[in-house]
Design a protein around this motif. Structure first.
Motif, PDB file in Angstrom:
ATOM      1  N   GLN A  25       0.803  -1.223   0.000  1.00  0.00           N
ATOM      2  CA  GLN A  25       0.000   0.000   0.000  1.00  0.00           C
ATOM      3  C   GLN A  25       0.838   1.275   0.000  1.00  0.00           C
ATOM      4  O   GLN A  25       0.351   2.334  -0.354  1.00  0.00           O
ATOM      5  CB  GLN A  25      -0.949   0.012   1.205  1.00  0.00           C
ATOM      6  CG  GLN A  25      -2.008  -1.067   1.170  1.00  0.00           C
ATOM      7  CD  GLN A  25      -1.494  -2.403   1.692  1.00  0.00           C
ATOM      8  OE1 GLN A  25      -0.369  -2.491   2.177  1.00  0.00           O
ATOM      9  NE2 GLN A  25      -2.313  -3.440   1.588  1.00  0.00           N
ATOM     10  N   ALA A  49      -1.131  12.969  -0.342  1.00  0.00           N
ATOM     11  CA  ALA A  49      -0.728  12.193  -1.517  1.00  0.00           C
ATOM     12  C   ALA A  49      -0.222  13.079  -2.649  1.00  0.00           C
ATOM     13  O   ALA A  49       0.387  12.579  -3.598  1.00  0.00           O
ATOM     14  CB  ALA A  49      -1.898  11.341  -2.008  1.00  0.00           C
ATOM     15  N   ARG A  92      -2.139  14.749  -4.762  1.00  0.00           N
ATOM     16  CA  ARG A  92      -3.063  14.729  -5.898  1.00  0.00           C
ATOM     17  C   ARG A  92      -4.487  14.714  -5.349  1.00  0.00           C
ATOM     18  O   ARG A  92      -4.756  14.140  -4.298  1.00  0.00           O
ATOM     19  CB  ARG A  92      -2.810  13.531  -6.809  1.00  0.00           C
ATOM     20  CG  ARG A  92      -2.700  12.194  -6.090  1.00  0.00           C
ATOM     21  CD  ARG A  92      -2.295  11.086  -7.034  1.00  0.00           C
ATOM     22  NE  ARG A  92      -3.342  10.818  -8.023  1.00  0.00           N
ATOM     23  CZ  ARG A  92      -3.181   9.965  -9.037  1.00  0.00           C
ATOM     24  NH1 ARG A  92      -2.024   9.352  -9.207  1.00  0.00           N
ATOM     25  NH2 ARG A  92      -4.169   9.755  -9.878  1.00  0.00           N
ATOM     26  N   ASP A 107      -7.141  13.128  -6.132  1.00  0.00           N
ATOM     27  CA  ASP A 107      -7.780  11.816  -5.968  1.00  0.00           C
ATOM     28  C   ASP A 107      -6.907  10.850  -5.176  1.00  0.00           C
ATOM     29  O   ASP A 107      -7.006   9.636  -5.342  1.00  0.00           O
ATOM     30  CB  ASP A 107      -8.119  11.219  -7.333  1.00  0.00           C
ATOM     31  CG  ASP A 107      -6.878  10.994  -8.189  1.00  0.00           C
ATOM     32  OD1 ASP A 107      -5.807  11.556  -7.862  1.00  0.00           O
ATOM     33  OD2 ASP A 107      -6.976  10.254  -9.180  1.00  0.00           O
ATOM     34  N   GLY A 108      -6.084  11.389  -4.310  1.00  0.00           N
ATOM     35  CA  GLY A 108      -5.181  10.544  -3.525  1.00  0.00           C
ATOM     36  C   GLY A 108      -5.900   9.518  -2.680  1.00  0.00           C
ATOM     37  O   GLY A 108      -5.418   8.395  -2.503  1.00  0.00           O
ATOM     38  N   GLN A 116      -6.842   6.636  -4.923  1.00  0.00           N
ATOM     39  CA  GLN A 116      -5.629   5.902  -5.280  1.00  0.00           C
ATOM     40  C   GLN A 116      -5.189   5.013  -4.126  1.00  0.00           C
ATOM     41  O   GLN A 116      -4.784   3.855  -4.330  1.00  0.00           O
ATOM     42  CB  GLN A 116      -4.516   6.887  -5.629  1.00  0.00           C
ATOM     43  CG  GLN A 116      -3.229   6.208  -6.099  1.00  0.00           C
ATOM     44  CD  GLN A 116      -2.093   7.193  -6.257  1.00  0.00           C
ATOM     45  OE1 GLN A 116      -1.858   8.024  -5.389  1.00  0.00           O
ATOM     46  NE2 GLN A 116      -1.391   7.103  -7.380  1.00  0.00           N
ATOM     47  N   LEU A 117      -5.280   5.532  -2.916  1.00  0.00           N
ATOM     48  CA  LEU A 117      -4.911   4.751  -1.735  1.00  0.00           C
ATOM     49  C   LEU A 117      -5.828   3.546  -1.581  1.00  0.00           C
ATOM     50  O   LEU A 117      -5.368   2.428  -1.281  1.00  0.00           O
ATOM     51  CB  LEU A 117      -4.965   5.638  -0.496  1.00  0.00           C
ATOM     52  CG  LEU A 117      -4.705   4.955   0.853  1.00  0.00           C
ATOM     53  CD1 LEU A 117      -3.317   4.346   0.881  1.00  0.00           C
ATOM     54  CD2 LEU A 117      -4.883   5.969   1.986  1.00  0.00           C
ATOM     55  N   GLN A 118      -7.118   3.737  -1.783  1.00  0.00           N
ATOM     56  CA  GLN A 118      -8.063   2.631  -1.675  1.00  0.00           C
ATOM     57  C   GLN A 118      -7.764   1.552  -2.720  1.00  0.00           C
ATOM     58  O   GLN A 118      -7.896   0.352  -2.439  1.00  0.00           O
ATOM     59  CB  GLN A 118      -9.495   3.145  -1.829  1.00  0.00           C
ATOM     60  CG  GLN A 118      -9.992   4.001  -0.670  1.00  0.00           C
ATOM     61  CD  GLN A 118     -10.144   3.218   0.624  1.00  0.00           C
ATOM     62  OE1 GLN A 118     -10.230   2.000   0.628  1.00  0.00           O
ATOM     63  NE2 GLN A 118     -10.167   3.925   1.743  1.00  0.00           N
ATOM     64  N   GLU A 119      -7.366   1.959  -3.899  1.00  0.00           N
ATOM     65  CA  GLU A 119      -7.001   0.988  -4.934  1.00  0.00           C
ATOM     66  C   GLU A 119      -5.814   0.155  -4.497  1.00  0.00           C
ATOM     67  O   GLU A 119      -5.753  -1.056  -4.758  1.00  0.00           O
ATOM     68  CB  GLU A 119      -6.691   1.709  -6.245  1.00  0.00           C
ATOM     69  CG  GLU A 119      -7.915   2.256  -6.957  1.00  0.00           C
ATOM     70  CD  GLU A 119      -7.551   2.926  -8.269  1.00  0.00           C
ATOM     71  OE1 GLU A 119      -6.373   2.805  -8.693  1.00  0.00           O
ATOM     72  OE2 GLU A 119      -8.425   3.577  -8.867  1.00  0.00           O
ATOM     73  N   ARG A 120      -4.852   0.782  -3.845  1.00  0.00           N
ATOM     74  CA  ARG A 120      -3.687   0.033  -3.366  1.00  0.00           C
ATOM     75  C   ARG A 120      -4.070  -0.975  -2.289  1.00  0.00           C
ATOM     76  O   ARG A 120      -3.392  -1.984  -2.107  1.00  0.00           O
ATOM     77  CB  ARG A 120      -2.641   1.008  -2.818  1.00  0.00           C
ATOM     78  CG  ARG A 120      -1.968   1.838  -3.906  1.00  0.00           C
ATOM     79  CD  ARG A 120      -0.917   2.761  -3.311  1.00  0.00           C
ATOM     80  NE  ARG A 120      -0.230   3.515  -4.347  1.00  0.00           N
ATOM     81  CZ  ARG A 120       0.702   4.436  -4.095  1.00  0.00           C
ATOM     82  NH1 ARG A 120       1.038   4.717  -2.830  1.00  0.00           N
ATOM     83  NH2 ARG A 120       1.284   5.074  -5.089  1.00  0.00           N
ATOM     84  N   THR A 166     -11.985  -0.981  -4.663  1.00  0.00           N
ATOM     85  CA  THR A 166     -12.476  -0.052  -5.679  1.00  0.00           C
ATOM     86  C   THR A 166     -13.996  -0.170  -5.764  1.00  0.00           C
ATOM     87  O   THR A 166     -14.592  -1.053  -5.141  1.00  0.00           O
ATOM     88  CB  THR A 166     -11.859  -0.348  -7.058  1.00  0.00           C
ATOM     89  OG1 THR A 166     -12.161  -1.706  -7.424  1.00  0.00           O
ATOM     90  CG2 THR A 166     -10.345  -0.166  -7.027  1.00  0.00           C
TER      91      THR A 166
END
Length: 359
Positions: free
Chosen positions: A45, A220, A222, A224-225, A228-232, A236
């Motif tokens: 992550q 982050a 950005r 949408d950080g 992006q963190l949730q994707e890691r 999703t």
């Protein structure tokens, strides 16, 4: 039952309830903050991994730890247990308000018997979130709009599903405000304070969720950080495609685990109970809250084995069952509830002592 099955050679009931899985992250955040690295964890992550965990619960742990000389894990567990009691009280208050006292009592009993009710006794955020959500909904039902807005803000700092509380409070407050403004011509004496209170509830209810979203984005670098963190973390949103495919696989392919079957049945039961709630014309605030919570839990890809836990705060879905048992003959009600207690206790023991992942 967990304590009896763990035996003398087991990890101990306290360790099972106060130190496992997500609790490690919350306690580490409380003790060292979000920026401190966690050795051996978060390899996939990245350095911002702990920002996936919302700040209210670790903040409470840190605050209580400053005045109570106990290990942070024990304090985390104590907060969760206290929150469970507040949640039970809130669920009773909501159910009694929309139905009656007996239905309220049985609704609380059912909440303590759902498949993942063991989590209500663990150092997780579900008890705290359910308590905040229940009292926020009660504030909406009794038209205490500022309290509802403030509690929605806290819900947005507790879990991603805080959006469900925000939606219920903001939409109901907005509808009430529109209705109030429409009646202004017919009733010139409509208090200005009421309109101001409704507007304030609408404005403050999403502040907690948006503040955390913005802060994670800032960290982050950005906007949408957070996503992006949730994707890691493997989480999703796909609108429910992942959940539907997993349910189909569970009932058509082998082998399967007990947890996956229970998760699938819980998701199906949630939709059935929501349909019944719609038919019974449950209060709009309860329907909005349950609908958004289900959308977040079922619409998210990943962590299928935890779907039942994600639905644990959706207590309004239990009201149709509670109402039926409240009007049933006592012998039938007691038999059903006793059987549910035994099954839930056995499954809770399985989650704690056999299942190797987060419940």
């Amino acid at each position: 039952m967990v304590a009896l099955r763990a035996g003398e050679d087991g990890p101990g009931l306290g360790k099972l309830l106060a130190t496992r899985f997500d609790t490690m992250y919350y306690v580490h955040i409380a003790e060292y903050g979000y920026a401190a690295p966690m050795d051996g964890l978060c390899k996939v992550q990245g350095e911002l991994c702990k920002y996936a965990f919302y700040p209210l619960y670790p903040g409470l742990i840190r605050g209580v730890s400053a005045i109570v000389p106990l290990p942070a894990g024990i304090i985390a567990w104590g907060i969760a247990v206290a929150a469970s009691l507040l949640a039970a009280w809130g669920i009773f208050a909501v159910a009694e308000h929309v139905h009656d006292r007996r239905t309220g009592v049985i609704a609380v009993l059912l909440w303590g018997m759902v498949p993942h009710a063991m989590v209500e006794s663990m150092a997780y955020t579900e008890p705290l979130f359910t308590a905040i959500a229940a009292w926020a909904l009660y504030a909406v039902l009794t038209q205490r709009w500022l309290i509802a807005g403030l509690l929605a803000t806290l819900a947005g700092l507790t879990r991603p599903s805080g959006a469900a509380v925000v939606a219920a409070v903001a939409i109901c407050a907005a509808w009430t405000l529109v209705t109030t403004l429409r009646r202004r011509g017919k009733s010139p004496g409509t208090p200005t304070a009421r309109k101001d209170t409704l507007a304030a509830a609408i404005l403050i209810s999403p502040l907690g969720w948006f503040a955390w979203f913005a802060w994670v984005g800032h960290r982050a670098g950005r906007w949408d950080g957070y996503f992006q963190l949730q994707e890691r973390w493997g989480s999703t949103f796909d609108g429910g495609s992942f959940t539907l495919h997993r349910i189909a696989e569970i009932f058509t392919k082998a082998p399967v685990t007990l947890n996956s079957v229970v998760a699938a049945l819980t998701v199906i039961a949630a939709f059935v109970l929501f349909t019944i709630s719609l038919h019974q014309r449950q209060h709009a605030a309860l329907l909005i809250y349950a609908a958004v919570l289900m959308l977040i839990a079922v619409g998210g890809a990943g962590y299928f084995h935890s779907k039942a836990r994600f639905l644990l705060p959706a207590f309004p879905l239990l009201f149709p069952l509670a109402k039926s048992l409240a009007t049933a003959r006592p012998k039938i009600a007691y038999t059903v509830l006793t059987a549910a207690v035994l099954v839930s206790s056995a499954y809770g023991s399985y989650l704690m002592l056999v299942w190797q992942y987060s419940p």
